[in-house]
Design an enzyme around this catalytic site. Structure first.
Site, short mmCIF file in Angstrom:
data_model
loop_
_atom_site.label_atom_id
_atom_site.label_comp_id
_atom_site.label_asym_id
_atom_site.label_seq_id
_atom_site.Cartn_x
_atom_site.Cartn_y
_atom_site.Cartn_z
N ASP A 8 41.51 25.55 25.94
CA ASP A 8 41.13 24.91 27.18
C ASP A 8 39.73 25.43 27.49
OD1 ASP A 8 41.48 23.52 29.71
OD2 ASP A 8 41.66 25.51 30.60
N ASP A 10 37.71 25.38 30.98
CA ASP A 10 37.51 26.09 32.25
C ASP A 10 38.59 27.14 32.48
OD1 ASP A 10 35.33 24.40 32.74
OD2 ASP A 10 36.60 22.90 33.71
#
EC number: 3.1.3.-
Length: 173
Positions: A8, A10
């Site tokens: 992922d 952020d």
């Protein structure tokens, strides 16, 4: 078949104090490049799978996101850390197969790059990342607070990479 780590963006690779809408707002954690480089050197392909609903909501355009990701790739390359590809979901309200917790982005990359998901990991900081990884058939690592359904929970990406490099994965045929 290849093995991969899906990250992922952020909260895993970059600090996520607020949404990142420009390249200047992308603040990589100090351990990010070194962690990704270790994965590169260990034979893992590295991909980013990121929900970017801000596009559908009008906070940024696909072109803005491309500039952010280009900046990310160039910045990491300066430290010899390579991201093999990036998939993003632009949706927020629209029903789709790509927005995590759905596994669409992971499955698309797995198909495109001949990835054995049994040998692969999904690393994320949210429950939706872990669910997407599980649905795709990856081992999962939760960054930040613990999430009991994840295979592992760690403080940050550097600790996640240490686990990935220690875990014995099944032998691929």
């Amino acid at each position: 078949m290849n093995k991969a780590v899906f990250l992922d963006r952020d909260g895993v690779i970059n600090n996520f104090k607020k949404p990142v809408n420009t390249p200047q707002e992308l603040e990589l954690y100090p351990w990010t490049a070194k962690a990704i480089k270790k994965l590169n050197q260990s034979g893992y392909q590295v991909y980013i799978v990121t929900n970017q609903g801000g596009i559908e909501c009008g906070y940024l355009s696909a072109k803005d996101l491309a500039r952010i990701h280009q900046h990310l790739i160039i910045t990491l390359k300066e430290d010899n850390a390579i991201i093999d590809d990036i998939e993003y979901c632009p949706h927020f309200k629209t029903k789709c197969e790509c927005r995590k917790p759905n596994p669409g982005m992971i499955l698309k990359l797995a198909n495109k790059y001949n990835i054995d998901l049994d040998l692969s990991f999904m690393v994320g900081d949210r429950k939706s990342d872990i669910i997407a990884g599980q649905k795709a058939g990856c081992k999962t690592i939760k960054v930040g607070s613990k999430y009991p359904q994840a295979d592992f929970s760690v403080e940050n990406l550097a600790a996640a990479v240490d686990i990935i490099l220690k875990v014995k994965t099944p032998i691929s045929n």
